[in-house]
Write an enzyme that holds these catalytic residues in place. Structure first.
Site, PDB file in Angstrom:
ATOM      1  N   ASP A  51       0.818  -1.206   0.000  1.00  0.00           N
ATOM      2  CA  ASP A  51       0.000   0.000   0.000  1.00  0.00           C
ATOM      3  C   ASP A  51       0.856   1.262   0.000  1.00  0.00           C
ATOM      4  O   ASP A  51       2.076   1.210   0.158  1.00  0.00           O
ATOM      5  CB  ASP A  51      -0.916   0.009   1.226  1.00  0.00           C
ATOM      6  CG  ASP A  51      -2.017  -1.048   1.143  1.00  0.00           C
ATOM      7  OD1 ASP A  51      -2.359  -1.460   0.017  1.00  0.00           O
ATOM      8  OD2 ASP A  51      -2.529  -1.445   2.208  1.00  0.00           O
ATOM      9  N   TYR A 109       6.799 -10.237   6.592  1.00  0.00           N
ATOM     10  CA  TYR A 109       6.746  -8.792   6.790  1.00  0.00           C
ATOM     11  C   TYR A 109       7.367  -8.431   8.138  1.00  0.00           C
ATOM     12  O   TYR A 109       7.388  -9.242   9.073  1.00  0.00           O
ATOM     13  CB  TYR A 109       5.305  -8.293   6.764  1.00  0.00           C
ATOM     14  CG  TYR A 109       4.725  -8.103   5.383  1.00  0.00           C
ATOM     15  CD1 TYR A 109       4.718  -6.856   4.774  1.00  0.00           C
ATOM     16  CD2 TYR A 109       4.171  -9.178   4.691  1.00  0.00           C
ATOM     17  CE1 TYR A 109       4.171  -6.676   3.508  1.00  0.00           C
ATOM     18  CE2 TYR A 109       3.620  -9.015   3.424  1.00  0.00           C
ATOM     19  CZ  TYR A 109       3.624  -7.748   2.844  1.00  0.00           C
ATOM     20  OH  TYR A 109       3.085  -7.594   1.593  1.00  0.00           O
TER      21      TYR A 109
END
Length: 247
Positions: A51, A109
């Site tokens: 994003d 992540y």
């Protein structure tokens, strides 16, 4: 011939990975650089969409080239043309049916937080000065590692066939003034990690207990989970593929 390209980027200046109308994205900038160097239109496919504002330590993209095109100096040429906030790291030949997104077996992540103001971490880590109980937050990690349906932590109205994700590993660690969350899974939903961190912070602040945390997951209701933490603390860290796809 198909290639995998490993890249890194600081996502601050970009509206995420994927090409968008009237917005600068990493995919757009990378595609333009490849097309300029190779003198043909190059269409890239990423391992996943990051994003707006999210960074990548290692993002993998694939693209196809004519067998007659020479690629020996492509990394050097790319780094000479790409802006300072994107780097090309490694180019690897793969099987023609290998796919940067669908061939991946694991994605990892990192979410970075720091507890004391630092000019060196501004825009790269989430400043959070309130006390957190990391032991309780790691107990919440034990819950998500045995969970499957993460609809409660997904952005609403997202176009997916299933909200199921298999979490392989998840843990919190601290060092000096920094607190880091590590998580690996077969896939992630849109906004999932930032919502997960925001909800675990509620556990760490004793605003909810572990039973409530589990009830939130069970509810499949995004409004019951915590707020998303800022994007600038999130990093795509690694993507794992089967060894047999590499040539």
């Amino acid at each position: 011939m198909r290639y995998f390209l490993d890249i890194s980027y600081d996502g601050t200046a970009y509206h995420g990975w994927q090409i968008q109308n009237n917005a600068s994205t990493v995919q757009q900038v990378l595609g333009e650089a490849l097309s300029t160097i190779l003198r043909q239109e190059v269409v890239t496919t990423g391992s996943g969409r990051t994003d707006k504002g999210v960074h990548a330590i290692n993002q993998v993209v694939h693209f196809d080239l004519d067998p007659n095109i020479k690629t020996q100096s492509l990394i050097h040429k790319l780094n000479g043309l790409l802006p300072k906030d994107i780097s090309a790291n490694e180019l690897r030949r793969v099987q023609d049916d290998a796919h940067a997104r669908f061939s991946a077996v694991s994605r990892s992540y990192l979410y970075r937080m720091h507890t004391r103001k630092s000019p060196f971490l501004e825009g790269k880590s989430f400043l959070f000065t309130r006390h957190l109980d990391l032991e309780a937050m790691n107990l919440s990690c034990d819950i998500i590692k045995r969970w499957l349906d993460f609809e409660s932590l997904s952005k609403v109205h997202t176009d997916v066939h299933t909200f199921n994700c298999e979490i392989f590993d998840a843990y919190w660690e601290s060092h000096n003034d920094e607190i880091n969350f590590h998580v690996s899974a077969n896939r992630f939903l849109r906004g999932m990690i930032r919502a997960m961190v925001g909800t675990m912070i509620l556990v760490g602040e004793s605003k909810i207990n572990l039973d409530t945390f589990e009830a939130i997951l069970e509810s499949k209701d995004r409004t019951k989970a915590g707020s998303c933490v800022p994007a600038h603390g999130l990093y795509l860290k690694d993507i794992i593929y089967p060894k047999e796809i590499y040539i």
